[in-house]
Write an enzyme that holds these catalytic residues in place. Structure first.
Site, PDB file in Angstrom:
ATOM      1  CB  THR A  89      -0.857   0.018   1.279  1.00 18.65           C
ATOM      2  OG1 THR A  89      -1.638  -1.161   1.332  1.00 18.65           O
ATOM      3  CG2 THR A  89      -1.786   1.235   1.310  1.00 18.65           C
TER       4      THR A  89
ATOM      5  NE  ARG B 199      -8.339  -7.951   2.022  1.00 18.81           N
ATOM      6  CZ  ARG B 199      -7.468  -6.995   2.314  1.00 18.81           C
ATOM      7  NH1 ARG B 199      -6.878  -6.352   1.331  1.00 18.81           N
ATOM      8  NH2 ARG B 199      -7.173  -6.690   3.558  1.00 18.81           N
ATOM      9  CB  ILE B 200     -13.038  -4.657  -0.904  1.00 18.46           C
ATOM     10  CG1 ILE B 200     -13.411  -4.798  -2.387  1.00 18.46           C
ATOM     11  CG2 ILE B 200     -12.956  -3.187  -0.507  1.00 18.46           C
ATOM     12  CD1 ILE B 200     -14.741  -4.220  -2.753  1.00 18.46           C
TER      13      ILE B 200
ATOM     14  CB  THR C  41      -0.374   1.387   5.078  1.00 20.23           C
ATOM     15  OG1 THR C  41       0.120   0.130   4.606  1.00 20.23           O
ATOM     16  CG2 THR C  41       0.668   2.009   5.993  1.00 20.23           C
TER      17      THR C  41
END
Lengths: 131, 194
Positions: free
Chosen positions: A1, A29-30, A51
């Protein structure tokens, strides 16, 4: 991220976050990064990008909480960051970066290191990984 | 009113055994992105344009987990997501399940500026991307050797593995095996903390 938070010379804040998610994740997947208020948030007061363990960031609406404790508890930016990293993540692991409309910058994390860099107009600049 | 300020991150949860050259690589990229943002701020670009500009740079460089260099799904594909928010008016845009857009953060920006919604995902988001004419790339553009190796490790471990950008598998597994830390009630070795 990856993420970036900015306050410009007009005092306007903004935040952006982007990710590939978790290695070997299920398709569909979110995580937290695209969820406004969890991985990313910006208001008149501040801009925040998070993150780490997505599920913990989602549950704690981590990014919005920084703005909320500034708004309702009157905390300064670094205090707000420290508060939510310490009090909101339960046993989750995460990190975040933040700026305020006063031209301040702050970050916090409760896991092993965070790739981060920050700079302010008065010449401060720092790039780091570990505590 | 204070002056401008900027911060960037490339992910939290770093392998304690991260090789020094990797650490230097990461710091160099973070410094480059900071300087990109600083010169944009000195040219009086608004904050919303600066965050998009800097995250695009981070997506394009394969070092961190986003855009090119994204973590892989169980099927070995890339599904990216991004969001952007403008504190001035609290406008926002987000996308998920992106497989072909070179810079997901710019698609999120377009959702904010040119759609009636705040969030588009999967086929709808890719359809919107085509309409808006954003730069696309085949899914394998986003896949790096490093991540193919990491996915292999994860599958052998039957887990969602650390995503430390470290080629030294034994140190990652070592860290994974030793670590007693729990995440969501599961051993941390099950997760990739991005």
């Amino acid at each position: 991220t990856v993420g970036c938070v900015v306050v410009d010379t007009q005092g306007r804040c903004a935040a952006a976050t982007s990710t590939g998610g978790l290695m070997n994740k299920m398709t569909g997947r979110i995580g937290d990064s695209p969820i406004i208020g969890a991985g990313t948030y910006a208001s008149e007061l501040c801009g925040v990008s998070c993150t780490g363990e997505g599920e913990a960031i989602l549950r704690s609406t981590l990014a919005r909480d920084v703005a909320a404790v500034m708004e309702y508890k009157g905390l300064g930016l670094q205090e707000a960051v420290d508060f939510v990293v310490k009090k909101r993540l339960d046993e989750g692991q995460a990190g975040l970066i933040a700026v305020s409309n006063k031209g301040e910058v702050a970050y916090g994390f409760n896991c092993n290191g965070m790739f981060r860099g920050c700079a302010t107009e008065d010449g401060f600049m720092e790039v780091g990984i570990w505590e | 009113m204070g002056g401008w300020a900027i911060a960037v991150h490339g992910g939290a949860g770093v392998d304690p055994n991260l090789p020094l050259e990797r650490q230097e690589e990461a710091k160099a990229l973070l410094t480059r992105c900071l300087n990109l943002g600083i010169s944009a701020l000195r040219s009086s670009l608004p904050a919303i344009d600066v965050v998009e500009l800097v995250v695009r740079e981070l997506e394009t460089d394969p070092l961190f987990n986003s855009g090119r260099g994204s973590a892989l799904t169980e099927k070995g594909t890339v599904e990216m997501e991004a969001s952007i928010m403008d504190g001035h008016g609290r406008r926002c845009g987000a996308v998920s399940g992106i497989t072909k857009v070179k810079n997901p953060v710019s698609l999120a920006r377009l959702v904010m500026d040119r759609s009636p919604h705040s969030y588009l995902a999967f086929s709808g988001a890719e359809e919107f991307a085509k309409q808006q004419g954003v730069e696309m790339a085949e899914n394998d553009y986003f896949i790096t050797e490093d991540n193919v190796g990491m996915l292999k490790l994860a599958k052998e471990a039957k887990a969602i593995l650390f995503d430390y950008r470290i080629p030294l598998a034994e140190s990652t597994c070592g860290a994974a095996a030793e670590s007693p830390i729990q995440m969501n009630g599961l051993p941390i070795s099950v997760y990739a903390p991005e």
